[in-house]
Design an enzyme around this catalytic site. Structure first.
Site, PDB file in Angstrom:
ATOM      1  N   ASP A 185      14.011 -28.107 -12.902  1.00 38.73           N
ATOM      2  CA  ASP A 185      12.930 -28.096 -13.315  1.00 38.73           C
ATOM      3  C   ASP A 185      11.664 -28.862 -12.343  1.00 38.73           C
ATOM      4  O   ASP A 185      10.831 -29.036 -12.220  1.00 38.73           O
ATOM      5  CB  ASP A 185      12.240 -27.904 -15.216  1.00 38.73           C
ATOM      6  CG  ASP A 185      12.166 -29.286 -15.367  1.00 38.73           C
ATOM      7  OD1 ASP A 185      13.123 -30.003 -14.833  1.00 38.73           O
ATOM      8  OD2 ASP A 185      12.413 -29.507 -16.175  1.00 38.73           O
ATOM      9  N   ASP A 219      17.750 -25.077 -14.078  1.00 37.41           N
ATOM     10  CA  ASP A 219      17.390 -25.604 -15.518  1.00 37.41           C
ATOM     11  C   ASP A 219      16.483 -25.574 -16.768  1.00 37.41           C
ATOM     12  O   ASP A 219      16.145 -23.286 -16.460  1.00 37.41           O
ATOM     13  CB  ASP A 219      16.128 -27.259 -14.870  1.00 37.41           C
ATOM     14  CG  ASP A 219      16.301 -28.864 -15.573  1.00 37.41           C
ATOM     15  OD1 ASP A 219      17.514 -28.606 -15.951  1.00 37.41           O
ATOM     16  OD2 ASP A 219      16.186 -29.052 -14.837  1.00 37.41           O
ATOM     17  N   LYS A 238      21.574 -25.826 -17.190  1.00 34.47           N
ATOM     18  CA  LYS A 238      21.134 -27.040 -17.570  1.00 34.47           C
ATOM     19  C   LYS A 238      20.772 -27.752 -18.240  1.00 34.47           C
ATOM     20  O   LYS A 238      20.011 -27.059 -18.823  1.00 34.47           O
ATOM     21  CB  LYS A 238      20.705 -28.503 -16.586  1.00 34.47           C
ATOM     22  CG  LYS A 238      20.784 -29.707 -17.195  1.00 34.47           C
ATOM     23  CD  LYS A 238      20.640 -31.203 -15.433  1.00 34.47           C
ATOM     24  CE  LYS A 238      19.841 -31.015 -14.353  1.00 34.47           C
ATOM     25  NZ  LYS A 238      17.918 -31.516 -15.633  1.00 34.47           N
ATOM     26  N   GLU A 260      18.168 -31.181 -21.352  1.00 32.77           N
ATOM     27  CA  GLU A 260      18.040 -32.450 -21.499  1.00 32.77           C
ATOM     28  C   GLU A 260      18.011 -32.711 -22.960  1.00 32.77           C
ATOM     29  O   GLU A 260      17.712 -31.857 -23.428  1.00 32.77           O
ATOM     30  CB  GLU A 260      16.689 -32.726 -20.970  1.00 32.77           C
ATOM     31  CG  GLU A 260      15.915 -32.463 -19.738  1.00 32.77           C
ATOM     32  CD  GLU A 260      14.637 -32.599 -18.889  1.00 32.77           C
ATOM     33  OE1 GLU A 260      14.409 -33.399 -20.183  1.00 32.77           O
ATOM     34  OE2 GLU A 260      14.784 -32.363 -17.702  1.00 32.77           O
ATOM     35  N   GLU A 264      20.113 -40.069 -16.134  1.00 34.83           N
ATOM     36  CA  GLU A 264      19.342 -40.415 -15.513  1.00 34.83           C
ATOM     37  C   GLU A 264      18.380 -41.536 -15.063  1.00 34.83           C
ATOM     38  O   GLU A 264      18.669 -42.607 -16.925  1.00 34.83           O
ATOM     39  CB  GLU A 264      18.275 -39.793 -15.281  1.00 34.83           C
ATOM     40  CG  GLU A 264      16.983 -39.850 -14.410  1.00 34.83           C
ATOM     41  CD  GLU A 264      16.113 -37.937 -14.413  1.00 34.83           C
ATOM     42  OE1 GLU A 264      16.155 -37.373 -15.345  1.00 34.83           O
ATOM     43  OE2 GLU A 264      14.733 -38.160 -13.507  1.00 34.83           O
TER      44      GLU A 264
HETATM   45  O1  KIV Z   1      15.076 -31.103 -12.455  1.00 30.87           O
HETATM   46  C1  KIV Z   1      15.635 -32.201 -11.301  1.00 30.87           C
HETATM   47  O2  KIV Z   1      15.493 -32.012 -10.401  1.00 30.87           O
HETATM   48  C2  KIV Z   1      16.790 -33.153 -12.551  1.00 30.87           C
HETATM   49  C3  KIV Z   1      17.711 -33.740 -11.535  1.00 30.87           C
HETATM   50  C4  KIV Z   1      16.001 -34.373 -11.388  1.00 30.87           C
HETATM   51  C5  KIV Z   1      18.451 -34.106 -12.204  1.00 30.87           C
HETATM   52  O3  KIV Z   1      16.177 -32.744 -13.631  1.00 30.87           O
END
Ligand code: KIV
Length: 288
Positions: free
Chosen positions: A48, A87, A117, A119, A186
Site C-alpha cells: 500500500d 497489502d 499482508k 500490519e 520494518e
Molecule cells: O507497503 C509496502 O511497501 C510495505 C513494505 C515497506 C514492506 O509494507
C-alpha cells in the site's frame, strides 16, 4: 521465465531453515512486475506504499481496497511466475471477520494474489487465524507499521528499549502461532530483528531491520531512485538512478521537438508518388 517455478510458503520456510535469503520487492503495475520477475526476484509485494510512491499521497491511509485490487491485477498479469502478496489497506481488517474476508477474497479472486499482508500484532491475530483458516497465506508486518502512523507519532525506529523489544518479540510469536507464513520487520533495530528471526520458525523479511533477517524487502521506487523529489533513507541502497534518467530523457525530447530535430528522416513514413498526385494534383506537385 515460463519454466520458473514460483515460490510457495512451504519452500520459503525450508529456505529459512537452510539459511537461503529471500529477496522481495514491491511492484505496482505490469511493467514493474515484469521487470522484477525478469530480474529474478523471489517475491513481489503489492504494497500500500503505492499510496506514497504512485498515487502521490503523504501516507498510506487513503489507499482503498479498489486501489489495491486494480494494482494487484496489473502486477499479477506482469509476473505470472512469481509469488505475489497484496497489502490489505487501512481499516479493511479491523471490523468483522466477514468484512476482512471480503477484502481478502477480492485481492485473491479479482487481484489474483497468492497471499495477503496485514500490519499489526496481537490485535489482529484472530483475523490472521481466520484468514489462514480460509486457506489464504498471511504475511504479518510489525515494527514501524505505516497505517498506524498517527498512533506511533511518526516514522520512528522500533525496538530501541527492552520493553519495546519484548513487545515486538511477543507480537512475532503471536503471529507465528496465528498461522502467518512470514513477518515483515520494518525499521527495527538490528539486534531485536536478529533475536526475533532466531526465535521463530517462519521467515522474517526486513526493511530497515538490519542484516540478520531471513530476507529483505525494498520499495521499487527507492531501489531505483524513481521519484521527484527523492527523499534519502538510511536503510535504502540505490541500485539505479532512474528518476534522473527519466528527467534527462524527457528534457532532451522537449529540446529536440522545439528545435525540430525530432522526428528526423529515420522516424518518418513516406507515401508513393501517386498519393502525392492525388493530394496535390500532377501540375501542382511538379510546381511544389
Ligand atoms: O507497503 C509496502 O511497501 C510495505 C513494505 C515497506 C514492506 O509494507
Amino acid at each position: 521465465m515460463a519454466d520458473k517455478q514460483p515460490l510457495n510458503i512451504v519452500k520459503m520456510k525450508k529456505m529459512k531453515a537452510e539459511g537461503v535469503p529471500l529477496s522481495m520487492l514491491t511492484a505496482y503495475d505490469y511493467p514493474s512486475a515484469r521487470l522484477a520477475e525478469e530480474a529474478g526476484i523471489d517475491l513481489i509485494l503489492v504494497g500500500d506504499s503505492l499510496g506514497n510512491v504512485v498515487l502521490g499521497y503523504d501516507t498510506t491511509l487513503p489507499v482503498t481496497i479498489d486501489d489495491m485490487v486494480y494494482h494487484t491485477r496489473s502486477v499479477t498479469r506482469g509476473a505470472q511466475h512469481t509469488f505475489i502478496i497484496a497489502d490489505m489497506p487501512f481499516m479493511t481488517y479491523h471490523g468483522s471477520i466477514d468484512e476482512s474476508l471480503r477484502g481478502v477474497r477480492r485481492l485473491m479472486q479479482e487481484g489474483r494474489a497468492q497471499a495477503v499482508k496485514m500490519e499489526g500484532g496481537l490485535g489482529i491475530c484472530a483475523t490472521v487465524a481466520a484468514v489462514v483458516a480460509a486457506g489464504v497465506p498471511v504475511l504479518g508486518h510489525i515494527g514501524l507499521t505505516p497505517q498506524s502512523v498517527n498512533m506511533i507519532g511518526g516514522y520512528r525506529i522500533q525496538g530501541k528499549d527492552a520493553k519495546d523489544a519484548q513487545r515486538l518479540m511477543d507480537e512475532a510469536k503471536a503471529l507465528e502461532a496465528a498461522g502467518a507464513f512470514g513477518i515483515v520487520l520494518e525499521l527495527v533495530t538490528e539486534e531485536v530483528a536478529e533475536a526475533i528471526s532466531k526465535a521463530i520458525s517462519i521467515p522474517t523479511i526486513g526493511i530497515g531491520a538490519g542484516r540478520y533477517c531471513d530476507g529483505q524487502v525494498l520499495v521499487y521506487h527507492d531501489l531505483l531512485r524513481y521519484a521527484s523529489p527523492y527523499r534519502e533513507k538510511r536503510f535504502v541502497k540505490t541500485y539505479a538512478d532512474i528518476g534522473n534518467q527519466i528527467r534527462e530523457g524527457i528534457s532532451q525530447y522537449v529540446r529536440e521537438v522545439k528545435e525540430r530535430s525530432f522526428p528526423d528522416e529515420s522516424h518518418v513514413f513516406t507515401a508513393d508518388e501517386s498519393v502525392l498526385e492525388s493530394l496535390y494534383g500532377a501540375a501542382e506537385k511538379g510546381a511544389k
